[in-house]
Design a protein around this motif. Structure first.
Motif: not given
Lengths: 317, 311, 273
Positions: A237, A306, A309-312
């Motif tokens: 992320g 996820e 947002p944009d952090h997996f």
């Protein structure tokens, strides 16, 4: 959505280990076990993890120094794996590498000029073009043109690393692969090299992939961070998300164990780890050194979920 | 705590003999370590921190010699001891662990035997008894399954496990002082954390004083009560750890702390501050050394008084 | 502050002595090694006129030893150059490319090490027939295994160095990497093993010539001189002693030089100040 500069799709690298001469009992060490990553133009992506986690193998695969067992690597949306039309020369202009050990990364029998001019000449530059380019690049990395006549052993560790950076930049590559670029250097020199790299990134609009285990450096330099653990990415992320809200237990452990001088000044501010929510059940994490995941096993069917947002984060199912 | 230091260095100089005197590499280093105290020496490569440590146990490599000064261990000057007495002291009262456990361990002997040797050598035990003690020693450094691991060879263990074995050997005879020279530099961070905690716990439990040598300010900060900062062969600042990190006095120390990319210091996406460039800071290295250098003090024994008195 | 290297100096002096003798043979003696035979002076003990005495045909042993040095050194150096070329190209390429080629080279090296090289050279000489060219070929083909091993192991350790990887990523061809990145960095150990190799080639030449398979009489080779002197060992021992001494000095010289070089190069190139 724009096409990322570099994209790694489901990369696997396996090494056969052990076994007899006739190939019995060979086991496959899964050094990289299904890695997906992407790098946008002008971005610094850091891959962190401990030794043996597969971060260096991933880097070597991108550099073309290690053939992937399966998976694909794309630059500008075009594959660079198994493409016969892509020569060594073309590949050299895609990505270049800065190595960890400044003492082993320069040929002791060559002057700086020799090691910088050979690749240029190989790629068709004339003698005077090469000389101009070398003078220019040496200035960019904070050295003097007259340094070109010297041998590697005449330089300090920090200066050698500058030469290593100059060599990596000499062909104007799209991506700079930084393999622990400062971990072999002293603290004061480290700061200079980090400053230099950040300046270069801005001036030349470079894209970095940095491999590191030093989270202080990673936090300072990265735009995005991927945490690798036994061949897999467990968390990826934006840097602020990873450091402010580490979710995977391994990431937390990594951040918590960094010896940081600030912890004695603020013993109660136990950094981000305290604030993070407890991990959901079933995380792919083996906390003890004695109980590590089986590097010979195939990738477990687990997914990156996820969490923001944009952090997996990887969660074993 | 008694007020007699366990170890006291008085104006230590280490140098290479030349025709007219010595070319000093370590210059005028004085500090003391109280019994049970953890003292850190921090500095960059070539700052003289490792030479200082080696001179303590008289293991300086050939041309290097202590050219001036005293090293008092429990009030005795180590310089005056015979080689035999010194050998008796090493391992027994002063133990050392090194950066790379693989090179410090004998690859041809099982780790159990290498631990047991300490008991045989310094305690005069028989091999059978020493072997049983070796299992206990391995258990004390939290090596899993110590009864089996005593039979393992160093190459069959991971770096972290090897370093634990080194610690077991070093602490086998309950030394008064443990010198740890970059003990975790070769290890991964999570393993480093475990090993450092182990050293801290064991030494605290046994009252062993620690001299920790490292280039890593974080390691020193978390391990030591007091820190000495070495630069260019001199001790430029010597303080209580908390004070040093909270308010460094010497410009070099300030530079060192500023040059370190620290966690939690970057704010916002664009908030990348430039790190302090020490070379740019230091224009005249000799002047800097003279200006702020701590004067040698032999009379004041209390480290706190000493730090304040020098300010 | 380097320690005095006795081996290097002694080896250097002895080697230089032999090389000077070979190069300046024409100036150091006025006689011809083959045609200045004079039965009037046959089997004379060393004296003011014939320093090393004469052989059964009245030829000056001193002259013949000097000219013999030419042959011995030529054989030693040329055959070692052939050995080095074979050993280096096989060793470097095997380690660099790996795979079946590495297995093949390894196997070949082991076979070469298992067969005594003198026996192997003997077999080649038997096929090619005696003479200088076949001597060079026979000795040049049989003594490369150590060079190969050293080149291979050096390459294996150098291959992981950053500069070799960097050269790969910069688009260098494999051959160029081997020639510019690998080869120059193993000069030290190769030089040492080559010096030792010259010594053993000189010895092998003497042995083959002694057996009548190398240089044929009347041309002066130390080995063939020994053959001729064998029957004179009681009446004219000097005819055997001096060529034997020459072999001894040469081989000793090169071996000392090799050892000395190893010590000299070992602490890894101190910074040139």
């Amino acid at each position: 959505m724009t096409v990322p500069l570099l994209e790694i799709r489901d990369l696997h690298v396996q090494f056969p280990v052990g076994g007899s001469l006739l190939g019995h009992n060979k086991r496959l060490l899964r050094a990289v076990n299904g890695v997906n990553l992407s790098l946008a133009q002008g971005e610094c992506l850091s891959i962190v993890g401990e030794s043996g986690c597969g971060k260096s193998t991933t880097a070597l695969a991108v550099m073309g120094l290690q053939a992937p067992t399966s998976g694909d690597i794309l630059v500008d949306g075009k594959t660079i794996i198994g493409d016969a039309t892509l020569s060594r020369m073309d590949r050299a202009r895609i990505a270049q590498m800065v190595f960890q050990d400044p003492y082993a990364s320069l040929n002791p029998r060559q002057t700086v000029h020799q090691s910088l001019s050979a690749p240029l000449r190989l790629h068709g530059a004339s003698k005077s073009e090469a000389n101009d380019r070398i003078a220019d690049i040496l200035k960019k990395v904070g050295l003097l043109p007259e340094h070109a006549a010297r041998y590697a052993h005449e330089f300090s560790g920090g200066q050698r690393q500058r030469i290593g950076i100059a060599r990596a930049l000499i062909l104007d590559p799209r991506i700079l692969m930084l393999d622990e670029p400062v971990s072999a250097l002293d603290v004061s020199v480290r700061a200079q090299i980090i400053n230099l790299l950040l300046d270069l990134q801005e001036d030349l609009s470079l894209s970095f992939v940095m491999i590191s285990h030093d989270l202080g450096v990673v936090e300072h330099m990265s735009d995005r961070v991927a945490v690798m653990y036994f061949g897999q990415i467990v968390e990826v992320g934006r840097w602020d998300a990873i450091f402010a809200n580490p979710t995977h237990p391994y990431t937390r452990k990594l951040i918590a164990t960094i010896p940081d001088p600030d912890t004695i000044l603020h013993p109660h501010r136990n950094r981000a780890t305290a604030a993070a929510p407890p991990p959901p059940a079933g995380f792919y994490f083996h906390p003890e050194t004695t109980d590590r995941p089986d590097v010979y096993a195939a990738a477990t069917p687990s997914d990156l979920i996820e969490v923001a947002p944009d952090h997996f984060v990887r969660c074993a199912t | 705590m008694t007020d007699t230091p366990l170890l006291e260095l008085k104006n230590l100089h280490v140098g290479i003999p030349k025709r007219d005197g010595y070319l000093d590499i370590v210059k005028d280093v004085s500090f003391s370590i109280m019994p049970g105290e953890a003292f850190g020496l921090v500095g960059e490569s070539g700052s003289g921190k490792s030479l200082t440590a080696l001179s303590l146990i008289r293991l300086l490599k050939k041309p290097l010699k202590v050219s001036k000064g005293q090293i008092l261990f429990k009030g005795r000057d180590l310089q005056t001891l015979s080689d035999r007495e010194m050998r008796g002291l090493r391992g027994e009262r002063i133990a050392m662990i090194f950066q790379e456990p693989m090179t410090a361990l004998n690859p041809l002997k099982t780790v159990g035997r290498q631990i047991a040797e300490m008991f045989v050598l310094h305690r005069g035990m028989g091999w059978a008894e020493a072997g049983r003690k070796a299992v206990d020693a391995l258990a004390s450094v939290k090596v899993p399954a110590p009864e089996e691991r005593v039979l393992a060879y160093p190459h069959q263990m991971s770096g972290g496990m090897r370093q634990r074995v080194m610690i077991a050997i070093a602490l086998a005879c309950d030394p008064d002082l443990l010198i740890a020279d970059e003990p975790t530099t070769a290890l991964d961070v999570t393993v480093q954390d475990e090993v450092l905690k182990l050293i801290g716990e064991l030494c605290a439990a046994r009252g062993t004083a620690v001299l920790m040598i490292s280039h890593d300010l974080g390691v020193i900060a978390n391990m030591c009560q007091r820190v000495g900062v070495m630069y260019s062969g001199r001790l430029v600042e010597e303080r209580d750890t908390y004070d040093l990190f909270a308010a460094p006095r010497h410009p070099y120390t300030k530079g060192l702390l500023g040059a370190l990319p620290r966690l939690g210091t970057r704010h916002g996406a664009a908030g990348r501050q430039r790190l302090v460039d020490i070379d740019g800071l230091i224009k005249d290295r000799e002047a800097l050394l003279q200006e702020f250098c701590f004067q040698p003090r032999n009379t004041i024994r209390d480290p706190r008084l000493r730090a304040d008195g020098a300010a | 502050m380097r320690r005095f290297n006795l081996n290097l100096w002694l080896g250097g002096v002895l080697t230089l002595l032999v090389i000077t003798g070979a190069v300046f043979a024409g100036y150091l003696t006025s006689l011809d090694p083959v045609f200045d035979a004079n039965l009037m002076h046959a089997e004379e003990a060393p004296n003011g006129q014939f320093w090393f005495g004469t052989d059964e045909q009245g030829r000056d042993v001193y002259t013949r030893v000097l000219y013999g040095a030419q042959i011995s050194l030529t054989v030693g150096i040329v055959s070692q150059i052939i050995n080095s070329i074979i050993g280096l190209s096989l060793g470097i390429s095997a380690a660099y490319w790996g795979g079946w080629w590495d297995d093949f080279v390894n196997g070949l090296t082991n076979v070469m090490l298992a067969i005594p090289s003198l026996i192997f050279a003997l077999a080649i000489m038997a096929v090619l027939g005696p003479g200088l060219p076949s001597l060079l070929i026979a000795l040049g083909l049989t003594n490369w295994s150590w060079t190969c091993r050293i080149a291979r192991s050096s390459t294996l350790s150098l291959k992981g160095q950053g500069y070799v990887q960097a050269a790969q990523t910069l688009g260098y061809s494999d051959i160029r990497i081997m020639a510019t990145q690998l080869l120059p960095n193993m000069v030290g150990p190769i030089l040492v093993i080559s010096t030792l190799g010259i010594g053993s080639a000189v010895l092998a030449e003497a042995a083959l010539s002694f057996l009548g398979l190398g240089i044929r009489p009347p041309f002066p080779s130390w080995g063939s001189m020994l053959t001729g002197a064998r029957e004179l060992i009681v009446v004219a021992p000097w005819a055997a002693v001096f060529p034997g001494l020459a072999i001894f000095i040469t081989v000793l010289g090169f071996n000392l030089l090799g050892d000395g070089l190893r010590d000299y190069l070992d602490p890894h190139m101190r910074t040139r100040q």
